[in-house]
Design a protein around this motif. Structure first.
Motif, PDB file in Angstrom:
ATOM      1  N   ARG A   1      -2.160 -12.751   1.417  1.00  0.00           N
ATOM      2  CA  ARG A   1      -1.752 -11.239   1.774  1.00  0.00           C
ATOM      3  C   ARG A   1      -1.517 -11.689   3.476  1.00  0.00           C
ATOM      4  N   PRO A   2      -0.500 -10.561   4.006  1.00  0.00           N
ATOM      5  CA  PRO A   2      -0.075 -10.748   5.411  1.00  0.00           C
ATOM      6  C   PRO A   2      -1.430 -10.045   6.533  1.00  0.00           C
ATOM      7  N   GLY A   3      -1.570 -10.605   7.843  1.00  0.00           N
ATOM      8  CA  GLY A   3      -2.208 -10.728   8.494  1.00  0.00           C
ATOM      9  C   GLY A   3      -2.717  -9.483   9.317  1.00  0.00           C
ATOM     10  N   HIS A   4      -0.712  -8.475   8.824  1.00  0.00           N
ATOM     11  CA  HIS A   4      -1.032  -7.402   9.443  1.00  0.00           C
ATOM     12  C   HIS A   4      -1.679  -5.842   8.569  1.00  0.00           C
ATOM     13  N   LEU A   5      -1.954  -6.567   7.809  1.00  0.00           N
ATOM     14  CA  LEU A   5      -2.563  -5.016   6.797  1.00  0.00           C
ATOM     15  C   LEU A   5      -4.376  -5.033   7.331  1.00  0.00           C
ATOM     16  N   PHE A   6      -4.699  -6.119   7.625  1.00  0.00           N
ATOM     17  CA  PHE A   6      -6.088  -5.814   8.304  1.00  0.00           C
ATOM     18  C   PHE A   6      -6.097  -5.542   9.795  1.00  0.00           C
ATOM     19  N   SER A   7      -5.325  -4.723  10.206  1.00  0.00           N
ATOM     20  CA  SER A   7      -5.686  -4.265  11.989  1.00  0.00           C
ATOM     21  C   SER A   7      -5.202  -2.468  12.026  1.00  0.00           C
ATOM     22  N   PRO A   8      -5.871  -1.850  12.640  1.00  0.00           N
ATOM     23  CA  PRO A   8      -5.440  -0.055  12.543  1.00  0.00           C
ATOM     24  C   PRO A   8      -4.171  -0.596  12.939  1.00  0.00           C
TER      25      PRO A   8
ATOM     26  N   ALA B   1     -10.815   1.948  17.881  1.00  0.00           N
ATOM     27  CA  ALA B   1     -10.849   1.211  19.478  1.00  0.00           C
ATOM     28  C   ALA B   1     -11.262  -0.608  18.907  1.00  0.00           C
ATOM     29  N   PRO B   2      -9.815  -1.707  18.807  1.00  0.00           N
ATOM     30  CA  PRO B   2      -9.601  -2.411  17.720  1.00  0.00           C
ATOM     31  C   PRO B   2     -10.735  -3.835  19.227  1.00  0.00           C
ATOM     32  N   VAL B   3     -11.651  -4.684  18.365  1.00  0.00           N
ATOM     33  CA  VAL B   3     -12.575  -5.588  18.820  1.00  0.00           C
ATOM     34  C   VAL B   3     -11.990  -6.836  18.693  1.00  0.00           C
ATOM     35  N   ARG B   4     -11.389  -7.867  19.642  1.00  0.00           N
ATOM     36  CA  ARG B   4     -10.939  -8.995  18.780  1.00  0.00           C
ATOM     37  C   ARG B   4     -12.142  -9.840  18.036  1.00  0.00           C
ATOM     38  N   VAL B   5     -12.122 -10.832  17.388  1.00  0.00           N
ATOM     39  CA  VAL B   5     -12.984 -11.423  16.758  1.00  0.00           C
ATOM     40  C   VAL B   5     -12.024 -12.642  16.887  1.00  0.00           C
TER      41      VAL B   5
ATOM     42  N   VAL C   1     -14.423   5.289  17.322  1.00  0.00           N
ATOM     43  CA  VAL C   1     -14.947   3.909  16.159  1.00  0.00           C
ATOM     44  C   VAL C   1     -15.023   2.430  16.848  1.00  0.00           C
ATOM     45  N   ALA C   2     -15.403   1.500  16.834  1.00  0.00           N
ATOM     46  CA  ALA C   2     -14.834   0.170  17.706  1.00  0.00           C
ATOM     47  C   ALA C   2     -15.191  -0.893  16.456  1.00  0.00           C
ATOM     48  N   ILE C   3     -14.409  -1.112  15.995  1.00  0.00           N
ATOM     49  CA  ILE C   3     -14.110  -1.676  14.968  1.00  0.00           C
ATOM     50  C   ILE C   3     -13.765  -3.143  15.205  1.00  0.00           C
ATOM     51  N   GLU C   4     -14.304  -4.022  14.330  1.00  0.00           N
ATOM     52  CA  GLU C   4     -13.638  -5.616  14.351  1.00  0.00           C
ATOM     53  C   GLU C   4     -12.166  -5.617  14.207  1.00  0.00           C
ATOM     54  N   ASP C   5     -11.232  -6.555  15.147  1.00  0.00           N
ATOM     55  CA  ASP C   5      -9.777  -6.923  15.017  1.00  0.00           C
ATOM     56  C   ASP C   5      -9.742  -8.200  14.618  1.00  0.00           C
ATOM     57  N   PRO C   6      -9.124  -8.600  12.885  1.00  0.00           N
ATOM     58  CA  PRO C   6      -8.763  -7.716  12.116  1.00  0.00           C
ATOM     59  C   PRO C   6     -10.253  -7.900  11.786  1.00  0.00           C
ATOM     60  N   CYS C   7     -10.121  -6.293  10.863  1.00  0.00           N
ATOM     61  CA  CYS C   7     -11.589  -5.862  10.218  1.00  0.00           C
ATOM     62  C   CYS C   7     -11.182  -5.825   8.394  1.00  0.00           C
TER      63      CYS C   7
ATOM     64  N   ALA D   1      -0.040  -5.761  14.851  1.00  0.00           N
ATOM     65  CA  ALA D   1      -1.143  -6.853  15.383  1.00  0.00           C
ATOM     66  C   ALA D   1      -0.842  -7.851  13.801  1.00  0.00           C
ATOM     67  N   HIS D   2      -1.154  -8.903  14.701  1.00  0.00           N
ATOM     68  CA  HIS D   2      -1.190 -10.343  13.681  1.00  0.00           C
ATOM     69  C   HIS D   2       0.020 -11.021  13.089  1.00  0.00           C
ATOM     70  N   PRO D   3       0.605 -10.476  13.434  1.00  0.00           N
ATOM     71  CA  PRO D   3       2.257 -10.825  12.900  1.00  0.00           C
ATOM     72  C   PRO D   3       2.344 -12.724  12.725  1.00  0.00           C
ATOM     73  N   GLY D   4       1.800 -13.296  12.832  1.00  0.00           N
ATOM     74  CA  GLY D   4       1.646 -14.532  12.110  1.00  0.00           C
ATOM     75  C   GLY D   4      -0.077 -15.105  11.733  1.00  0.00           C
ATOM     76  N   SER D   5       0.138 -14.052  11.247  1.00  0.00           N
ATOM     77  CA  SER D   5      -1.713 -14.904  10.230  1.00  0.00           C
ATOM     78  C   SER D   5      -1.208 -14.153   9.234  1.00  0.00           C
TER      79      SER D   5
END
Length: 441
Positions: free
Chosen positions: A394-401, A192-196, A170-176, A405-409
């Motif tokens: 909230r740290p960004g890694h929570l919003f990715s499969p 299937a992460p899809v960058r935003v 399943v294609a989902i947004e990354d972050p989502c 990912a997103h270690p600085g967000s």
């Protein structure tokens, strides 16, 4: 552990029995395929098929070179839960709307013609259905039917389950959206992460996900949670063109912020898509406790949803539908939505401006309840340091499969932020970033 059997069904059944009895605990490793085949005196393909059936049933999961292990219930992050808000800490983490911008649901419950429906009544309130059909007709130029589900997450899960099987991509947004990650993990789908970026899903990333075999796409057309991005007309056209090459793919658009979004809706579903749905929940503008979403979908998807939501089984409470109908038809609520649209846009804009003044750039002007901030330091360390200063984010890694990912967000909820809070938070974040840079150097 003693696995028995000479057929794939017997081997899989033996494992399931031991999982059910507690002999095999979650995360326990199953024997390598070759070793178990030798022990049982069967072909290795028989064991491989047994393991595949266990994975498809959600009993086990594969970890590549790590082998096959007994599956555990995923530990999932949720909105408004576990953010550590309390005492003097200011909540910029929960993802909640401003309660002051939500209408009075109890007053709406007492209005109108609610008649205590019994088993056998239509599953959808006629007045709510009429409102929904008129609302969707502005954006959908093909035949559709409307249904009511227990929120957007419920709609997405039921739609995926109607058309997909465990293990599908399943294609989902990354972050989502946090719940999207949970839905896919609990149902056994692969992500299937899809960058935003600031204009929404990136076309090149969506194309890659579809070429990798994605059988469904879940997209947020505006007020994307967590980034606040909204599709532009140009980006939506690019995505439509790509999806037109894959008419068999299920397309789900989660327009969760529809009534109070400051951006127009741009459709990504092409005319060639055979299976599609546009989902509009009411949680962000009528209240999270109204567990209700309106769904417009193609005929086949509607039949599947209707079968799962038929009266007498799991239909959405007609009382909740009655309340939603009364609120959505109320001119005073429309005025409240106009105010909410302006207030949310002003608050997120204010936070972005204060961050810019501190040298922290936000690449696009967000819509919705949250602002996504990309830092050049470790986000988890920044979140911990901000907590010590009285801020919950909230740290960004929570919003990715992908947990790496997103270690600085970080995601900052701007729904209730005041001007003094925006000023103080931006200053504290800039100070934290400077301290972390210094310690890293």
């Amino acid at each position: 552990m003693r696995i028995r059997g000479t057929t794939a069904a017997e081997i899989a059944g033996s494992v399931r029995d031991q999982v059910a009895s507690g002999e095999l605990a979650p995360q326990s490793s199953l024997p390598p395929v070759r070793a178990l085949a030798a022990e049982l005196g069967v072909n290795r393909n028989t064991v491989a098929l047994a393991y595949r059936r266990l994975v498809e049933a959600g009993v086990a999961e594969t970890r590549g070179r790590g082998g096959t292990v007994v599956a555990a219930v995923p530990q999932l992050a949720r909105e408004g839960v576990g953010v550590g808000v309390g005492g003097d800490r200011i909540d910029l983490a929960s993802g909640n709307p401003d309660p002051e911008l939500l209408p009075d649901t109890l007053a709406a419950a007492r209005r109108g013609d609610y008649n205590r429906p019994l088993y056998g009544v239509p599953a959808v309130d006629a007045g709510l259905d009429a409102w929904a059909r008129a609302d969707f007709a502005e954006d959908i130029d093909r035949p559709f039917r409307t249904l009511v589900t227990h929120g957007a997450v419920d709609a997405t899960e039921r739609l995926l389950d109607s058309h997909l099987t465990r293990g599908d991509l399943v294609a989902i947004e990354d972050p989502c959206f946090l719940a999207s990650i949970g839905t896919l993990r609990l149902s056994g789908y692969r992500s299937a992460p899809v960058r935003v970026d600031g204009a929404g899903m990136r076309p090149d990333a969506l194309r890659a996900a579809l070429e990798a075999g994605a059988r469904a796409v879940v997209c947020t057309p505006r007020a994307h949670n967590p980034t606040g991005a909204s599709l532009t007309a140009e980006r939506a056209a690019d995505l439509r063109a790509i999806l037109a090459e894959h008419p068999q793919v299920l397309v789900i658009e989660d327009d969760h912020f529809s009534a109070v979004s400051a951006r127009p809706y741009h459709r990504i579903t092409p005319p060639s898509s055979a299976r599609w749905a546009l989902v509009r929940s009411v949680s962000k503008f009528l209240g999270p406790d109204l567990r209700l979403a309106l769904v417009a979908a193609d005929a086949e998807s509607t039949v599947h949803l209707e079968a799962r939501l038929s009266a007498g089984t799991t239909w959405v409470s007609r009382l909740l539908q009655h309340i939603a109908r009364e609120l959505l038809l109320d001119p005073r609520v429309h005025e409240l939505h106009e105010r909410a649209r302006e207030v949310y846009a002003r608050r997120s804009g204010l936070l972005v401006e204060r961050l810019h003044a501190q040298g922290i750039e936000v690449p696009h002007r967000p819509d919705g309840l949250n602002v996504w901030v990309q830092l050049d330091v470790d986000a988890r360390a920044a979140v911990a340091a901000l907590a010590q200063r009285g801020w919950a984010v909230r740290p960004g890694h929570l919003f990715s499969p992908d947990p790496a990912a997103h270690p600085g967000s970080i995601r900052v909820t701007s729904a209730t932020v005041t001007e003094p809070q925006a000023q103080a938070f931006a200053a504290d974040l800039a100070s934290v970033v400077a301290e972390l840079r210094s310690s890293a150097g």
